[in-house]
Write a protein that holds these residues in place. Structure first.
Motif, PDB file in Angstrom:
ATOM      1  N   ASP A  14     -54.267  37.433  -8.876  1.00 39.57           N
ATOM      2  CA  ASP A  14     -54.207  35.661  -8.434  1.00 39.57           C
ATOM      3  C   ASP A  14     -53.218  34.976  -9.211  1.00 39.57           C
ATOM      4  O   ASP A  14     -53.211  34.068  -8.932  1.00 39.57           O
ATOM      5  CB  ASP A  14     -55.122  35.099  -7.554  1.00 39.57           C
ATOM      6  N   HIS A  15     -53.074  35.975 -10.489  1.00 46.27           N
ATOM      7  CA  HIS A  15     -51.849  34.700 -10.966  1.00 46.27           C
ATOM      8  C   HIS A  15     -50.410  35.907 -11.414  1.00 46.27           C
ATOM      9  O   HIS A  15     -50.859  36.759 -11.846  1.00 46.27           O
ATOM     10  CB  HIS A  15     -52.981  34.750 -12.577  1.00 46.27           C
ATOM     11  N   ALA A  16     -49.861  35.061 -10.955  1.00 44.21           N
ATOM     12  CA  ALA A  16     -48.714  35.583 -10.821  1.00 44.21           C
ATOM     13  C   ALA A  16     -48.009  36.278 -12.154  1.00 44.21           C
ATOM     14  O   ALA A  16     -46.572  36.919 -12.381  1.00 44.21           O
ATOM     15  CB  ALA A  16     -47.497  34.383 -10.451  1.00 44.21           C
ATOM     16  N   VAL A  17     -47.953  35.690 -13.085  1.00 43.00           N
ATOM     17  CA  VAL A  17     -47.505  35.473 -14.473  1.00 43.00           C
ATOM     18  C   VAL A  17     -48.359  37.092 -14.384  1.00 43.00           C
ATOM     19  O   VAL A  17     -47.728  37.444 -15.227  1.00 43.00           O
ATOM     20  CB  VAL A  17     -48.500  34.413 -15.663  1.00 43.00           C
ATOM     21  N   VAL A  18     -49.816  37.144 -14.284  1.00 41.46           N
ATOM     22  CA  VAL A  18     -50.873  38.570 -14.531  1.00 41.46           C
ATOM     23  C   VAL A  18     -49.392  39.362 -14.614  1.00 41.46           C
ATOM     24  O   VAL A  18     -49.694  40.329 -14.311  1.00 41.46           O
ATOM     25  CB  VAL A  18     -52.044  37.930 -14.585  1.00 41.46           C
ATOM     26  N   ARG A  19     -49.124  39.538 -13.491  1.00 40.56           N
ATOM     27  CA  ARG A  19     -48.659  40.512 -12.306  1.00 40.56           C
ATOM     28  C   ARG A  19     -47.437  40.554 -12.904  1.00 40.56           C
ATOM     29  O   ARG A  19     -46.886  41.904 -12.899  1.00 40.56           O
ATOM     30  CB  ARG A  19     -48.881  39.887 -10.946  1.00 40.56           C
ATOM     31  N   ALA A  20     -46.818  40.018 -13.133  1.00 45.91           N
ATOM     32  CA  ALA A  20     -44.928  39.562 -13.599  1.00 45.91           C
ATOM     33  C   ALA A  20     -45.743  40.970 -14.899  1.00 45.91           C
ATOM     34  O   ALA A  20     -44.835  41.870 -15.116  1.00 45.91           O
ATOM     35  CB  ALA A  20     -44.970  38.408 -13.665  1.00 45.91           C
TER      36      ALA A  20
ATOM     37  N   LEU B 210     -60.845  36.182  -7.866  1.00 48.28           N
ATOM     38  CA  LEU B 210     -59.265  36.273  -7.412  1.00 48.28           C
ATOM     39  C   LEU B 210     -58.753  35.060  -6.548  1.00 48.28           C
ATOM     40  O   LEU B 210     -58.290  34.667  -5.016  1.00 48.28           O
ATOM     41  CB  LEU B 210     -59.083  36.711  -6.074  1.00 48.28           C
ATOM     42  N   GLY B 211     -59.691  33.722  -7.061  1.00 47.85           N
ATOM     43  CA  GLY B 211     -60.014  32.122  -5.918  1.00 47.85           C
ATOM     44  C   GLY B 211     -60.329  32.127  -4.780  1.00 47.85           C
ATOM     45  O   GLY B 211     -61.011  33.017  -4.484  1.00 47.85           O
ATOM     46  N   PRO B 212     -59.883  31.713  -3.803  1.00 52.39           N
ATOM     47  CA  PRO B 212     -60.516  31.385  -2.237  1.00 52.39           C
ATOM     48  C   PRO B 212     -59.943  32.517  -1.959  1.00 52.39           C
ATOM     49  O   PRO B 212     -59.422  33.634  -1.716  1.00 52.39           O
ATOM     50  CB  PRO B 212     -59.126  30.193  -2.368  1.00 52.39           C
ATOM     51  N   GLY B 213     -61.013  32.907  -0.286  1.00 50.91           N
ATOM     52  CA  GLY B 213     -61.454  34.295  -0.374  1.00 50.91           C
ATOM     53  C   GLY B 213     -62.547  34.773  -0.627  1.00 50.91           C
ATOM     54  O   GLY B 213     -63.362  34.882  -0.879  1.00 50.91           O
ATOM     55  N   ILE B 214     -61.804  35.829   0.310  1.00 49.35           N
ATOM     56  CA  ILE B 214     -63.052  37.395  -0.326  1.00 49.35           C
ATOM     57  C   ILE B 214     -62.153  37.768  -2.223  1.00 49.35           C
ATOM     58  O   ILE B 214     -61.035  37.637  -2.238  1.00 49.35           O
ATOM     59  CB  ILE B 214     -62.573  38.647   0.593  1.00 49.35           C
ATOM     60  N   ASP B 215     -63.446  37.972  -2.471  1.00 51.63           N
ATOM     61  CA  ASP B 215     -63.046  38.506  -4.291  1.00 51.63           C
ATOM     62  C   ASP B 215     -62.960  39.474  -4.467  1.00 51.63           C
ATOM     63  O   ASP B 215     -63.211  40.202  -3.144  1.00 51.63           O
ATOM     64  CB  ASP B 215     -64.263  37.598  -4.844  1.00 51.63           C
ATOM     65  N   GLY B 216     -62.624  39.818  -5.910  1.00 56.82           N
ATOM     66  CA  GLY B 216     -62.456  41.494  -5.991  1.00 56.82           C
ATOM     67  C   GLY B 216     -63.510  42.621  -5.677  1.00 56.82           C
ATOM     68  O   GLY B 216     -62.779  43.513  -5.320  1.00 56.82           O
ATOM     69  N   VAL B 217     -64.791  42.034  -5.393  1.00 57.10           N
ATOM     70  CA  VAL B 217     -66.015  42.684  -5.004  1.00 57.10           C
ATOM     71  C   VAL B 217     -65.520  43.379  -3.675  1.00 57.10           C
ATOM     72  O   VAL B 217     -65.653  44.177  -3.375  1.00 57.10           O
ATOM     73  CB  VAL B 217     -67.334  42.272  -5.573  1.00 57.10           C
TER      74      VAL B 217
ATOM     75  N   ALA C 222     -50.856  41.965  -4.888  1.00 58.98           N
ATOM     76  CA  ALA C 222     -51.407  41.199  -3.872  1.00 58.98           C
ATOM     77  C   ALA C 222     -51.599  39.622  -4.661  1.00 58.98           C
ATOM     78  O   ALA C 222     -51.840  40.397  -6.055  1.00 58.98           O
ATOM     79  CB  ALA C 222     -52.513  41.832  -3.317  1.00 58.98           C
ATOM     80  N   GLY C 223     -51.757  38.295  -4.369  1.00 58.11           N
ATOM     81  CA  GLY C 223     -52.512  37.824  -4.786  1.00 58.11           C
ATOM     82  C   GLY C 223     -53.699  37.131  -4.566  1.00 58.11           C
ATOM     83  O   GLY C 223     -54.354  36.821  -4.595  1.00 58.11           O
ATOM     84  N   SER C 224     -54.425  38.347  -3.177  1.00 59.26           N
ATOM     85  CA  SER C 224     -55.876  37.621  -2.705  1.00 59.26           C
ATOM     86  C   SER C 224     -55.809  39.451  -2.210  1.00 59.26           C
ATOM     87  O   SER C 224     -55.982  40.227  -2.205  1.00 59.26           O
ATOM     88  CB  SER C 224     -55.365  36.877  -2.530  1.00 59.26           C
TER      89      SER C 224
END
Length: 217
Positions: free
Chosen positions: A19-25, A67-74, A43-45
């Motif tokens: 969910d972190h754009a900097v990490v994805r980059a 992953l912030g709001p919504g469903i988590d990684g699990v 994906a960001g979520s």
């Protein structure tokens, strides 16, 4: 005698979810230099990862847990790895290494569990292992798994873990019932089972043992 040329290896198709754009980059830049790895999407979520995994059909999904709001990684892992033809493997890449996080991810279907502190070459190797369905674990995670196997901890149900988490936040029975949409009587029943499994007879004792045995995230 002449030898036939070696057939080019097929790159591992990888989907990144964080969910972190900097990490994805950072991951995109790092993996762009990796041999035989092709990043086919990001994906960001959790919901976006599930949708992209179905559409892009990657070999491996590199999944963060928080992953912030919504469903988590699990939960995203559970949906992505649901039994079906062509379901990708999921390799967790996270900063969280508690027993609860590791157990939830593996039970949801994750093939591997890596910490973000790993060296790049370890990440590359883990991605290739995951693509072949082989388990890949960071050394600290592998150590926790082995220790747990040698000295099994109490097995709590998902609901008991939910209630234990609420206890750790200092909530009383009424507030726990409201938070989990269950009755106070049900909370009391679960508490009795939690106390029995942990070998305690107080709320404070349950929280202390849970933290000691790393049952809480």
């Amino acid at each position: 005698m002449s030898t036939s040329p070696t057939a080019p290896s097929v790159p591992v198709r990888l989907l990144i979810c964080d969910d972190h754009a900097v990490v994805r980059a950072g991951l995109l830049a790092l993996l762009g230099s990796a041999p035989d790895i092709e990043v086919v999407g990001e994906a960001g979520s959790g919901a976006e990862a599930v949708a992209l995994a179905a559409r892009l059909v990657p070999d491996v999904v590199l999944m963060d847990l928080q992953l912030g709001p919504g469903i988590d990684g699990v939960e995203a892992t559970r949906r992505i790895t649901a039994p079906r033809d062509g379901a990708p493997y999921v390799l967790v890449l996270t900063t969280y290494d508690t027993d609860a996080d590791i157990t939830r991810a593996i039970e949801a279907g994750a093939t591997g569990y890596l910490l973000k502190a790993e060296r790049p070459e370890e990440l590359f190797a883990a991605i290739h292992s995951a693509a072949q369905g082989r388990t890949a674990l960071s050394p600290p995670v592998a150590g926790r798994v082995m220790a747990r196997m040698r000295s099994p901890r109490p097995v709590l149900t998902a609901r008991e873990l939910d209630i234990l988490g609420q206890l750790a936040h200092g909530l009383g029975n009424r507030d726990i019932a409201r938070a989990l949409f269950i009755s106070e009587a049900t909370v009391k029943t679960h508490l009795g089972r939690i106390y029995d499994k942990l070998g305690v007879d107080t709320r404070a004792g349950a929280v202390a043992v849970a933290k000691e045995q790393r049952l809480l995230p």
